[in-house]
Design a protein around this motif. Sequence first.
Motif, short mmCIF file in Angstrom:
data_model
loop_
_atom_site.label_atom_id
_atom_site.label_comp_id
_atom_site.label_asym_id
_atom_site.label_seq_id
_atom_site.Cartn_x
_atom_site.Cartn_y
_atom_site.Cartn_z
N ARG A 1 0.83 -1.20 0.00
CA ARG A 1 0.00 0.00 0.00
C ARG A 1 0.87 1.25 0.00
O ARG A 1 1.99 1.23 0.50
CB ARG A 1 -0.92 0.04 1.23
N SER B 1 0.90 5.74 -1.59
CA SER B 1 0.29 6.81 -2.37
C SER B 1 1.26 7.27 -3.45
O SER B 1 2.46 7.39 -3.21
CB SER B 1 -0.08 7.99 -1.47
N PHE C 1 3.45 4.36 -4.33
CA PHE C 1 2.53 3.54 -5.13
C PHE C 1 2.46 4.16 -6.51
O PHE C 1 1.59 4.98 -6.79
CB PHE C 1 1.15 3.47 -4.48
N SER D 1 -6.74 2.58 -8.40
CA SER D 1 -6.97 1.15 -8.67
C SER D 1 -7.06 0.85 -10.17
O SER D 1 -6.51 -0.14 -10.64
CB SER D 1 -8.22 0.67 -7.95
N PRO E 1 -6.50 -0.68 -1.49
CA PRO E 1 -5.87 -0.40 -0.20
C PRO E 1 -6.88 -0.53 0.93
O PRO E 1 -6.71 0.04 2.00
CB PRO E 1 -5.40 1.04 -0.36
N ASN F 1 -8.30 2.44 3.40
CA ASN F 1 -7.37 3.57 3.44
C ASN F 1 -7.93 4.81 2.74
O ASN F 1 -8.84 4.71 1.92
CB ASN F 1 -6.04 3.19 2.80
N ASP G 1 -4.67 6.80 -1.47
CA ASP G 1 -3.85 5.59 -1.39
C ASP G 1 -4.23 4.58 -2.47
O ASP G 1 -5.34 4.59 -3.01
CB ASP G 1 -4.00 4.92 -0.03
N GLY H 1 -3.51 0.17 -3.39
CA GLY H 1 -3.10 -1.10 -2.79
C GLY H 1 -3.08 -2.21 -3.82
O GLY H 1 -3.80 -2.16 -4.83
N THR I 1 3.14 1.06 9.23
CA THR I 1 3.11 2.23 8.35
C THR I 1 3.41 3.54 9.06
O THR I 1 3.67 4.55 8.40
CB THR I 1 1.73 2.36 7.68
#
Length: 546
Positions: free
Chosen positions: A46, A48, A54, A89, A143, A146, A150, A152, A513
């Motif tokens: 996970r 950002s 990310f 996503s 994520p 979150n 963010d 994931g 985190t």
Amino acid sequence: MDKRAGTVAQPSDLVDISALLDAYFDDVPDTSNPDERVAFGTSGHRGSSLKRSFNEAHIAATTQAIIEYRQGQGITGPLFMGKDTHALSEPAENTALEVLAANRVRVLVDARNGFTPTPAVSHAILQHNSSQREQADGIVVTPSHNPPGDGGFKYNPPHGGPADSDATSWIAARANEHLESGLGHVLRIPLAEARKSDHVGTYDFLQNYVEDLPSVLNLDAVRNAGIRIGADPMGGASVDYWGAIGERHNLDLTVVNPKVDPQWGFMTLDWDGKIRMDCSSPSAMASLIQTMSGGAGYDIATGNDADADRHGIVTPDAGLMNPNHYLAVAIDYLYRNREGWRSDASVGKTLVSSSMIDRVAGKLGRRLVEVPVGFKWFVPGLLSGEGAFGGEESAGASFLRLDGTPWTTDKDGILLALLAAEITAVTGESPSQRYAGLTTEFGSPSYARVDAAATREQKAALGRLSPSDVSVSTLAGEEITARLTEAPGNGAAIGGLKVTTENAWFAARPSGTEDVYKIYAESFRGDEHLAQVQAEAKALVDDAIG
């Protein structure tokens, strides 16, 4: 608690979606910075794009690593892939498709080009593998709960549940090697070419999941009792599923808020003033709680996080239930009303879940299996039927079908939400009323989690503690009965410390985190005793880790 917690988000709270997407494609992570490398926690990688944790490079590298991992494991079946409603996503799914197709991996995405809850991916993997020789696995791009900024990316191997630490450690290490080499060994083709290739197909996650629900729940009872359900997808991947469930099974079900907004501008702020789709949080669930208390007429109202692997249960008499309370009620009900389950099937809980579960399991005559944090620990029991239920204090759980076979091996928030309606229909009482009955029999525990500041070195020290590092003999006036650094249910390291007495316990774990460690604590002797447990726990841990 932020002063605006529970109030609707303002424009200043919203993430800039254009900046988020631009950063995903334009920014390149610095592999010398630990915060910008691939790192799998309990639910995947996970981060950002705005923090360069990310980005496109992360997903390309991680996808190539997953492909190499599945090749090494001899996994030759299709890979099921779903995504949630976070803004990052869809681009991450597209990046993964470009790499998967280039490597000639057969990948199945949603036939409706929609969003896919985590449990629907797990369900699809298990359904395929129950009848096919070539085993399938999956990726879920989410994520979870979150914030909107963010992203994931998590991997589910052929057992359908979250990958274990052996798999994720290998995948993360290999992904970072790809990052360090500038993605030179990552195969990739353009997205349009990938989608047109024979390697990308579709699967109707929604229909297969929704049609199969009567195999795991008594929906006839819900329908016949006329239970009125208000379901809030909270802008997440379950948005189309709830309407389909109500229509297909003829339930009195209303989708409270069908809106999907990648900024989640309709959300009420969580306890710390951030937008977070945590369906176990009274602040994040304030809108649904207000709807329920305002005379909406629902017998049960439910919320799900963005990938629908968590549940929030709101009742007319008590509002939002504490997740621990609902887990205890669900366990008590299920083991009394599932004749198809093995008579020796155990109850699974994480070591930071309420001891009310211990007392309920004891009354039921069921063996309790207490494991470290992480749903992956419940997978073997759910697959074999030896563990009929697995639940986490963070509002994640799943359980077996009516016949004792696996339903999902990942958390299923939709399932647990519908179970609340079944409990109400069959017993004539709401889950919160059922919990009140449990407290009359077993006592009423006080439970809380607090965070304490810790450096990276102190967090590492906490993970290395041994029972001998606890030199005191009492906790909050009671004799210590156990000092644990391994879970009693399976002997696995808990990555921290748990100390128990007759009427209380605390557990301390480092955050993956943030620069904090988490102290979970519970007392059956009231709030004042709980506060004493928390204070002594912090002093004990601080002394042990320096």
